[in-house]
Structure formats: C-alpha cells, structure tokens
Design a protein around this motif. Structure first.
Motif, PDB file in Angstrom:
ATOM      1  N   HIS A  52       0.892  -1.211   0.000  1.00  0.00           N
ATOM      2  CA  HIS A  52      -0.147  -0.020   0.097  1.00  0.00           C
ATOM      3  C   HIS A  52       0.869   1.122   0.000  1.00  0.00           C
ATOM      4  N   SER A  57      -2.194   7.597  -0.243  1.00  0.00           N
ATOM      5  CA  SER A  57      -2.913   7.705   0.718  1.00  0.00           C
ATOM      6  C   SER A  57      -2.783   9.041   1.738  1.00  0.00           C
ATOM      7  N   SER A  81      -3.496  14.444   8.298  1.00  0.00           N
ATOM      8  CA  SER A  81      -4.548  14.473   7.165  1.00  0.00           C
ATOM      9  C   SER A  81      -5.103  15.934   7.109  1.00  0.00           C
TER      10      SER A  81
END
Length: 238
Positions: A52, A57, A81
């Motif tokens: 991943h 992300s 984030s």
C-alpha cells in the motif's frame, strides 16, 4: 497502535520494496517488530499482501522518505490529514434481547401495565423491547399464553435497567393531571390530644359528652304507691 498508518503491514511491504529505509525505521513507522519487517523482506511474512502506497493515501510525503533515506537516525513522521471527516452519529436502535429472555417479554408487559398504568405504549415497548402487536395482545387478553402469564419486573428479568424504568415513570408522571388529596376525616394531631387543660367538668355531660340532642332528658318522678297498686290489680285479675 496509536499514530500507526492504515494497513501497517501493507505499508511496510511497499516501503521494503520501494525504498532503502532500514528495518528499524519501517518498524517504528508501521508499529511492527524489526524482525517482522525482516521477515517481510525475506518473503516469509505477508507473502500474499499487496503493498500500500502511503504517499498516495497522504500518510507520508516524498520529502519525508528522502530525508529518512539519507539519515538512518531520522524517524518517519505520519503526515496529518488535511481532510477531517465528521464522526458518524450513533443512532440508538432497538435493544437486543437474548433468546432466553424473549419468552419473558409478555410477563414484563403485564407487570408494567398493572403497576404503572400511566406509562404510554411507546414507553412500555422501549422498556420491554417488544412490539405493538404483542403489547395489545397482552393488554386485551388475546395473547396465546394469557392464562399462564405472570407479572414479573422487567428489571429482574434483565430486559431493562432500573434507571431506564425510573426515567420513563418520571416522564409519564409529569404528563398526568394533578390528583386532589382527600381531605376528609383525619386523626387529630397529638398536640391537641395531649394538650393540658385546667378546666374541670362539673356536670355528667361535661365528662361523658352530650348525647347529641343538646338537652338532657328530665328525670321523671317515681311514685312507689302507684307502682305497687298496679301490681296488685294484675294479681286480682288473675
């Protein structure tokens, strides 16, 4: 696992395959053991896991990875984030009742109907975890097991807590109209019955009370001769 990236093992697989970071750096960032990261590099651990990309992300930046590759002592820092998702609201659904307790619902409904008639149907349904159909069947005595039903406290059965029952009863009591107190005959207070009095009754009525007519009947004068003369007349007639 606080401040750990999403899918830590898949992220570790990608970092092992695409970067020159040390096992310790990857282990510290992914919250894994260094030997586990070494097993990933050797193909012994997470063989079927697809890597991943933490950059896609938004969990790592390319600059952070480049800085860690240059300095082995540099520890990767999880990127904050920029998008904050609101926390999902938890809707309180119907209370789950174990199978062993579901047969006791009609008994609890009967207890609530008898002991707390002020409760509304919706409140009884919440406390007993039942449906409108079952509630009406118990109330109208059309339930298939009406003859064998026994009123049992729902708190004892474990269908609700005592706090929930008290809360619903208090809510229902607020909606009830005020009840006038019965102010009929009551006991005389002890202060009145034990009160000292210095008045001494002088008459018989003052001691035993009046008969209710307010006037004492006059005593009739008895003539002894007239009484015995009547008895003498009775003997002569015989």
């Amino acid at each position: 696992m606080s401040n750990a990236p999403l899918m830590p093992k898949a992220t570790a697989v990608w970092l092992v395959e695409n970067t020159s970071l040390t096992f310790e750096q990857i282990a510290n960032f992914c919250k894994l053991h260094p030997l586990e990261v070494k097993g990933i590099a050797d193909g012994e651990v997470a063989a079927g896991i697809k890597g991943h990309d933490p950059i896609t992300s938004g969990q790592l930046t390319r600059e952070e990875i480049a800085a860690a590759e240059v300095d082995e002592k540099h520890q990767l820092i999880l990127a904050v984030s920029k998008v904050r998702l609101p926390e999902p609201s938890r809707k309180r659904g119907a209370r789950y009742t174990p199978l062993s307790r579901r047969q006791d619902r009609p008994n609890a409904i009967l207890w609530l109907i008898r002991n707390h008639p002020e409760l509304k149907d919706a409140q009884i349904m919440r406390l007993a975890g039942t449906t409108k159909t079952t509630l009406l069947a118990v109330r109208d005595r059309t339930h298939w097991n009406s003859a064998a039903l026994t009123p049992i406290d729902p708190v004892t059965l474990g269908l609700c807590s005592q706090m929930d029952l008290d809360l619903e009863v208090n809510r229902a009591s607020k909606d009830r109209p005020p009840v006038e107190e019965d102010r009929g005959q009551t006991l005389v207070p002890s202060e009145v019955t034990t009160r000292e009095t210095h008045e001494v009754p002088e008459t018989e009525a003052g001691v035993f009370g009046s008969s209710g007519t307010g006037k004492a009947a006059p005593e009739a004068h008895i003539d002894v001769d007239s009484v015995f003369s009547k008895l003498h007349d009775l003997k002569v007639k015989e």
